[in-house]
Design a protein around this motif. Structure first.
Motif, PDB file in Angstrom:
ATOM      1  N   MET A 231       2.148  -7.505 -12.448  1.00 44.30           N
ATOM      2  CA  MET A 231       2.281  -6.351 -13.329  1.00 44.30           C
ATOM      3  C   MET A 231       1.843  -6.788 -14.720  1.00 44.30           C
TER       4      MET A 231
ATOM      5  N   ILE B  65      -7.661  -3.528  -7.136  1.00 47.49           N
ATOM      6  CA  ILE B  65      -7.048  -4.157  -8.302  1.00 47.49           C
ATOM      7  C   ILE B  65      -7.989  -5.198  -8.897  1.00 47.49           C
TER       8      ILE B  65
ATOM      9  N   LEU C  37       2.203  -2.745  -2.355  1.00 43.21           N
ATOM     10  CA  LEU C  37       2.151  -3.410  -3.654  1.00 43.21           C
ATOM     11  C   LEU C  37       3.137  -4.571  -3.707  1.00 43.21           C
TER      12      LEU C  37
ATOM     13  N   LEU D 276       2.399  -8.488  -4.590  1.00 44.01           N
ATOM     14  CA  LEU D 276       3.132  -9.176  -5.647  1.00 44.01           C
ATOM     15  C   LEU D 276       3.778 -10.447  -5.112  1.00 44.01           C
TER      16      LEU D 276
ATOM     17  N   GLN E  91      -9.125  -3.621 -12.380  1.00 42.28           N
ATOM     18  CA  GLN E  91      -8.026  -3.957 -13.287  1.00 42.28           C
ATOM     19  C   GLN E  91      -8.417  -3.819 -14.758  1.00 42.28           C
TER      20      GLN E  91
ATOM     21  N   TYR F  17      -1.640  -2.955 -13.035  1.00 43.29           N
ATOM     22  CA  TYR F  17      -1.695  -4.146 -12.187  1.00 43.29           C
ATOM     23  C   TYR F  17      -3.004  -4.911 -12.421  1.00 43.29           C
TER      24      TYR F  17
END
Length: 243
Positions: free
Chosen positions: A155, A120, A144, A148, A124, A168
Motif C-alpha cells: 500500500m 499494479i 489483494l 500483499l 502503479q 497500490y
C-alpha cells in the motif's frame, strides 16, 4: 569444515585504463569492494545502497565499488545483481538448474492474482477501483491480500479524491523475484507480443503504460498513509490511551 589455510584466495584486481593512478586510491577501492562483498554476502535479504553507505568508509564512491564487485562476479557461479535500490548475490542464470532439487514448491497465484499483479506493476500507483475498471470485473479483497502477503505489492498511500482510496504499487522484493533492476525493465509491448502474451492484432491505439521511475516517491495526487490510516488498514497496532 574446510581449512581456511588451504582455501583458494581470489584477490580483487582494480585495473585503471592506463595502469596508472594513485596506488593508495586503488588499495582503498579494493578494500571497500571487499567490505561491500562481505556485507552483501552475509545478508539474507538484498542490501540497500543506504545500508551499504552507512557501513562503508565515509566518502566511498558506491557506484564504482558495486560496479567493480559486479564485474568480479560476472563469470562466476554466483552473480551480483541489483534490484531497485538494493544488491544481492544470486545463482548465475545458466546454473539455476543445479538448484532445482532444492527449490521449495510455492503456491501458485491464481489467474486473477496474476492479472492484478500485472496491472499494479504497469499502472502503479493504482487503486482497487482503477484495477477493476481495467480488468472489467470486480477484484476481491482476498486477491489483494494474497499479493500483499507475498510482499511483492504494498500500500503506497491514498488518492486525493473523495473517499481517499488506497493506492497500490510494487516492492523491491517484486523486482528481486522477477530479476529486474528497476521497474522500467518490465517487458514492453513488442516483448510481450514476442512471448505470446499479447495478440499480434491489437487495436492501433493500444499501448503499454510506463511506470514511474521512482516508486518510493508519492505522485501529486497521492498523500502518505497516516498512523490512523495504518490502524484502520490493520498495518499498525492501535494505540491504547492511558488514563
Amino acid at each position: 569444515m574446510t581449512d581456511s589455510s588451504n582455501a583458494a584466495v581470489i584477490p580483487f584486481v582494480i585495473e585503471d585504463e592506463d595502469r596508472g593512478g594513485n596506488p593508495v586510491e586503488r588499495l582503498l577501492l579494493a578494500e571497500a569492494v571487499r567490505m561491500a562483498e562481505a556485507i552483501v554476502f552475509a545478508s539474507t535479504e538484498p542490501v540497500t545502497e543506504k545500508a551499504l553507505l552507512a557501513r562503508l568508509p565515509d566518502g566511498v564512491d558506491l557506484p564504482h565499488v558495486m560496479a567493480e564487485l559486479r564485474t568480479h562476479y560476472e563469470k562466476r557461479g554466483v552473480n551480483l545483481v541489483r534490484s531497485g535500490d538494493a544488491w544481492a548475490f544470486r545463482t548465475a542464470g545458466d546454473l539455476s538448474f543445479l538448484m532445482s532439487r532444492d527449490t521449495v514448491q510455492q503456491r501458485k497465484l491464481s489467474r486473477a492474482a496474476l492479472e492484478v499483479l500485472a496491472i499494479i506493476a504497469y499502472h502503479q500507483p493504482v487503486t482497487r477501483a482503477e484495477i477493476e475498471d481495467i480488468r472489467g470485473v470486480e477484484t476481491s479483497k482476498g486477491t489483494l491480500d494474497t499479493l500483499l502477503e507475498t510482499e511483492w505489492v504494498r500500500m503506497r498511500g491514498r488518492r486525493k479524491t473523495p473517499g481517499r482510496p488506497v493506492t497500490y504499487g510494487t516492492t523491491d522484493k517484486f523486482l528481486d523475484h522477477f530479476q529486474l533492476e528497476e521497474i522500467r525493465d518490465l517487458p514492453g509491448m513488442e516483448e510481450l507480443k514476442g512471448a505470446g502474451l499479447l495478440s499480434a492484432r491489437m487495436p492501433s491505439n493500444f499501448s503499454v503504460p510506463l511506470p514511474p521511475p521512482d516508486l518510493d516517491a508519492l505522485t501529486e495526487d497521492e498523500e502518505p498513509l497516516s498512523d490512523i490510516d495504518l490502524e484502520e488498514l490493520g498495518l499498525l497496532t492501535p494505540r491504547i490511551e492511558s488514563d
